[in-house]
Design a protein around this motif. Structure first.
Motif, short mmCIF file in Angstrom:
data_model
loop_
_atom_site.label_atom_id
_atom_site.label_comp_id
_atom_site.label_asym_id
_atom_site.label_seq_id
_atom_site.Cartn_x
_atom_site.Cartn_y
_atom_site.Cartn_z
N SER B 58 -22.62 -72.50 83.07
CA SER B 58 -22.07 -73.65 82.16
C SER B 58 -22.54 -73.55 80.42
CB SER B 58 -22.85 -74.97 82.67
OG SER B 58 -22.81 -76.08 81.71
N LEU B 59 -23.62 -73.08 80.31
CA LEU B 59 -24.16 -72.96 79.00
C LEU B 59 -23.45 -71.96 78.07
CD1 LEU B 59 -28.27 -73.41 78.64
CD2 LEU B 59 -26.54 -74.89 77.86
N ALA B 60 -23.40 -70.83 78.68
CA ALA B 60 -22.58 -69.59 78.02
C ALA B 60 -21.16 -70.26 77.68
CB ALA B 60 -22.45 -68.31 78.73
N ARG B 61 -20.47 -70.47 78.83
CA ARG B 61 -19.20 -71.28 78.53
C ARG B 61 -18.91 -72.00 77.65
NH1 ARG B 61 -15.95 -71.96 84.22
NH2 ARG B 61 -16.63 -69.82 84.89
N THR B 62 -19.96 -73.34 77.39
CA THR B 62 -19.96 -74.25 76.29
C THR B 62 -20.13 -73.92 74.97
OG1 THR B 62 -20.77 -75.77 78.23
CG2 THR B 62 -20.83 -76.57 76.06
N GLN B 137 -31.33 -75.10 76.53
CA GLN B 137 -31.71 -73.78 76.30
C GLN B 137 -33.17 -73.60 75.65
OE1 GLN B 137 -28.38 -71.76 74.29
NE2 GLN B 137 -28.93 -69.95 75.74
N PHE B 138 -33.74 -74.45 75.04
CA PHE B 138 -34.97 -74.35 74.59
C PHE B 138 -36.23 -75.33 75.15
CE2 PHE B 138 -32.37 -72.29 71.13
CZ PHE B 138 -32.74 -70.85 71.27
N GLY B 139 -35.56 -75.86 76.21
CA GLY B 139 -36.46 -77.10 76.77
C GLY B 139 -36.99 -78.15 75.77
N TRP B 140 -36.17 -78.73 74.95
CA TRP B 140 -36.64 -79.58 73.97
C TRP B 140 -37.23 -80.59 74.48
CZ3 TRP B 140 -32.36 -79.53 69.65
CH2 TRP B 140 -32.43 -78.61 68.96
N ASN B 141 -38.20 -81.67 73.96
CA ASN B 141 -38.96 -82.65 74.75
C ASN B 141 -38.38 -83.73 74.45
OD1 ASN B 141 -40.94 -82.76 76.34
ND2 ASN B 141 -42.64 -82.38 74.97
N VAL B 196 -9.11 -79.39 68.69
CA VAL B 196 -9.30 -80.52 69.65
C VAL B 196 -9.40 -80.10 71.23
CG1 VAL B 196 -8.44 -82.69 70.36
CG2 VAL B 196 -8.44 -82.23 67.97
N VAL B 197 -8.15 -79.40 71.65
CA VAL B 197 -8.07 -78.74 72.83
C VAL B 197 -9.35 -78.09 73.10
CG1 VAL B 197 -6.82 -77.42 74.32
CG2 VAL B 197 -5.65 -78.98 73.02
N ILE B 198 -9.76 -77.31 72.49
CA ILE B 198 -10.91 -76.30 72.88
C ILE B 198 -12.19 -77.01 72.98
CG2 ILE B 198 -12.16 -74.15 72.26
CD1 ILE B 198 -9.66 -73.14 70.83
N THR B 199 -12.48 -78.09 72.29
CA THR B 199 -13.67 -79.02 71.94
C THR B 199 -13.63 -79.71 73.46
OG1 THR B 199 -13.18 -79.35 69.71
CG2 THR B 199 -15.02 -80.51 70.70
N ILE B 200 -12.37 -79.99 73.98
CA ILE B 200 -12.36 -81.06 75.15
C ILE B 200 -12.90 -79.92 76.27
CG2 ILE B 200 -10.90 -82.10 76.96
CD1 ILE B 200 -9.30 -83.07 74.40
N PHE B 201 -12.40 -78.70 76.44
CA PHE B 201 -12.64 -77.84 77.33
C PHE B 201 -14.34 -77.48 77.30
CE2 PHE B 201 -8.15 -76.08 77.54
CZ PHE B 201 -7.96 -76.40 78.89
N ALA B 202 -14.56 -77.60 76.09
CA ALA B 202 -16.24 -77.23 75.79
C ALA B 202 -17.11 -78.31 76.51
CB ALA B 202 -16.59 -76.88 74.44
N ALA B 203 -16.55 -79.66 76.20
CA ALA B 203 -17.41 -80.69 76.62
C ALA B 203 -17.39 -80.75 78.50
CB ALA B 203 -16.81 -81.87 75.83
N GLU B 204 -15.88 -80.41 78.85
CA GLU B 204 -15.94 -80.51 80.29
C GLU B 204 -16.77 -79.29 80.85
OE1 GLU B 204 -11.93 -80.45 81.56
OE2 GLU B 204 -11.91 -82.47 81.16
N SER B 205 -17.11 -78.14 80.23
CA SER B 205 -17.82 -76.96 80.66
C SER B 205 -19.31 -77.22 80.80
CB SER B 205 -17.25 -75.75 80.14
OG SER B 205 -17.99 -75.73 78.84
N PHE B 206 -19.73 -78.33 80.11
CA PHE B 206 -21.19 -78.44 80.08
C PHE B 206 -21.65 -79.38 81.42
CE2 PHE B 206 -25.09 -81.03 78.97
CZ PHE B 206 -25.97 -80.19 78.83
N ASP B 207 -22.71 -78.90 82.08
CA ASP B 207 -23.07 -79.72 83.27
C ASP B 207 -24.28 -80.39 83.03
OD1 ASP B 207 -24.24 -80.41 85.63
OD2 ASP B 207 -23.37 -78.46 86.63
N SER B 208 -23.93 -82.03 82.90
CA SER B 208 -25.00 -82.91 82.58
C SER B 208 -26.33 -82.92 83.37
CB SER B 208 -24.57 -84.20 82.56
OG SER B 208 -23.94 -84.66 83.85
N ARG B 209 -26.20 -82.22 84.69
CA ARG B 209 -27.15 -82.11 85.52
C ARG B 209 -28.39 -81.41 84.78
NH1 ARG B 209 -23.62 -81.79 90.58
NH2 ARG B 209 -22.69 -80.18 88.99
N LEU B 210 -27.84 -80.34 84.30
CA LEU B 210 -29.03 -79.32 83.50
C LEU B 210 -29.92 -80.29 82.65
CD1 LEU B 210 -26.49 -76.59 82.14
CD2 LEU B 210 -28.04 -76.72 84.24
#
Ligand code: ZN
Ligand code: ZN
Lengths: 211, 220
Positions: B58-62, B137-141, B196-210
């Motif tokens: 997820s992270l690398a793709r996003t 990625q960096f475990g921000w608080n 716009v298209v690539i940004t939509i793909f980027a948002a979809e590849s992020f996994d909120s559960r992370l």
């Protein structure tokens, strides 16, 4: 946090939050229940009275409005003796002729193909779910519907029409046509169809008919 | 984390991944996840979709998609998005010069709308995605709840940046009167569309559960 699976309740009454993966017990009452994730606030279940019927009616109405909304001109412009009117597809066609393939493709995709596909899928899903038939098709239809949802942009297109009207209103003689009202109605009905659609209900029917 | 604070909500019992359960991404059925076969393909019992406890890579793709989208925004803002030719004279507009022209004609509300849709939304969406990626990625608080709100905003605002593209398509079709006035699209519109298209793909590849996984690791 315990990692044992001993106390795991029955599978059917347990679900996980889509956004944060928290396990949540589903309620037994099936109607008029809204379950928010206690951890992140995501709406996990929202069951309303006869959601299927509402989605069916709204998607049917939207599909009927789809025809005039895309055939009738949305608006027309008069400069001197010359007039020109437009529909969604004409706009895209002119972009295509001018070799802006990407732009033309995106306009057709997001303002025509995806909304049409969404509505057809919703209609067939709800009709088949009511009849308890064709569950194989329903399964793939719901999946496709969920995948394409973020690409339907009717509401943005509607806003685009309004912006164009404001931009042109001082420069030229602008006539708003019937197509615009049909487009507004289409937007209303399709938004209502999407909002009332409850995939959980459909999945439960799929499970029921399997057993 | 206090999962059971709401008295109305039935008792919840931890996260699915810790109980050997995985939510099917397609049909939202809870399936058992065989940890011993984590690398094999496991399919959903109801709909047969391939299951993943978390979206793969997820992270690398996003990161890859959002950086590509940012690069597309550069030509989108430099190249003209449309040219108005009237009485033989042509005037090219970039996104910003279009907004400035609207301000010049004192059409302030519409200038604001176009500015928000074409400039603010694409930039804010990418910044939002980057904040989410960096925080995981960096475990921000920072609070996971706040970041979940940010994630939902990023998902919601995405499509509104198509506004200007639609406006151009409508204007091109409408104002196409040969000698008097013509509006032509510019290559900036293509670049903008791609962004716009690539940004939509980027948002979809992020996994909120992370976001929540990381919170849990800290508490344990
Ligand atoms: Zn949640
Ligand atoms: Zn499934």
């Amino acid at each position: 946090m315990s990692h044992s699976t001993k106390s795991l309740p029955e599978h059917g009454h347990l679900t996980a939050c889509h956004e944060c993966d928290l396990l949540v017990n589903l309620p037994h009452e099936r109607v008029g229940y809204r379950l928010k994730c206690p951890c992140c606030g995501y709406v996990i279940v929202d069951t309303r009275y006869d959601a299927l019927g509402k989605t069916l009616a709204a998607s049917l109405a939207a599909l009927l409005l789809f025809i005039p909304a895309n055939l009738l001109p949305i608006m027309a412009i008069n400069i001197g003796d010359m007039g020109q009117s437009t529909t969604v597809l004409q706009g895209a066609q002119l972009m295509w002729q001018a070799e802006y393939f990407w732009v033309a493709f995106m306009v057709v995709l997001t303002a025509f193909i995806v909304p049409l596909l969404e509505l057809s899928l919703l209609l067939s899903i709800t009709v088949l779910a009511k009849l308890r038939r064709g569950m194989g098709f329903v399964v793939s239809a719901v999946k496709v519907y969920q995948k394409i949802r973020s690409w339907g942009m009717l509401e943005v297109y509607m806003f685009g029409i309004l912006v164009s009207i404001v931009k042109l209103v001082d420069l030229a003689d602008l006539v708003v046509n019937g197509g615009l009202y049909c487009f507004g109605g289409l937007l209303f009905c399709s938004t209502y169809a999407a909002a009332s659609f409850d995939p959980h209900e459909v999945w439960e029917i799929v499970d029921e008919t399997k057993h | 984390m206090k999962p059971n604070t709401d008295p109305e909500t039935p008792a919840a019992s931890g996260r699915a991944i810790h109980r050997g359960l995985v939510l099917c991404h397609d049909c939202h059925k809870l399936n058992r996840w065989d940890i011993k076969q984590a690398h094999a393909i496991q399919r959903c019992g109801r709909c047969g979709a391939k299951m993943h406890p978390r979206k793969p890579n997820s992270l690398a793709r996003t990161w890859a998609l959002s950086i590509t989208a940012a690069l597309c925004l550069i030509p989108a803002n430099i190249l003209p998005i449309m040219t108005i030719i009237s009485f033989g004279k042509g005037q090219s507009d970039t996104i910003m010069s279009g907004v400035i022209a609207l301000i010049h004609y004192e059409m302030y509300p519409i200038a604001l709308v176009v500015f928000i849709a074409s400039v603010a939304v694409p930039v804010m969406k990418l910044l939002g995605i980057w904040i989410l990626c960096l925080s995981v990625q960096f475990g921000w608080n920072s609070s996971p709840r706040q970041r979940t709100v940010l994630y939902r905003m990023v998902e919601f605002i995405g499509k509104w940046s198509m506004l200007d593209v639609f406006v151009i398509a409508i204007l091109v079709a409408l104002v196409n009167l040969g000698a008097l006035a013509t509006i032509e699209a510019g290559h900036g519109a293509t670049a903008f569309c791609l962004a716009v298209v690539i940004t939509i793909f980027a948002a979809e590849s992020f996994d909120s559960r992370l976001i929540w996984d990381q919170e849990e690791n800290r508490n344990e």
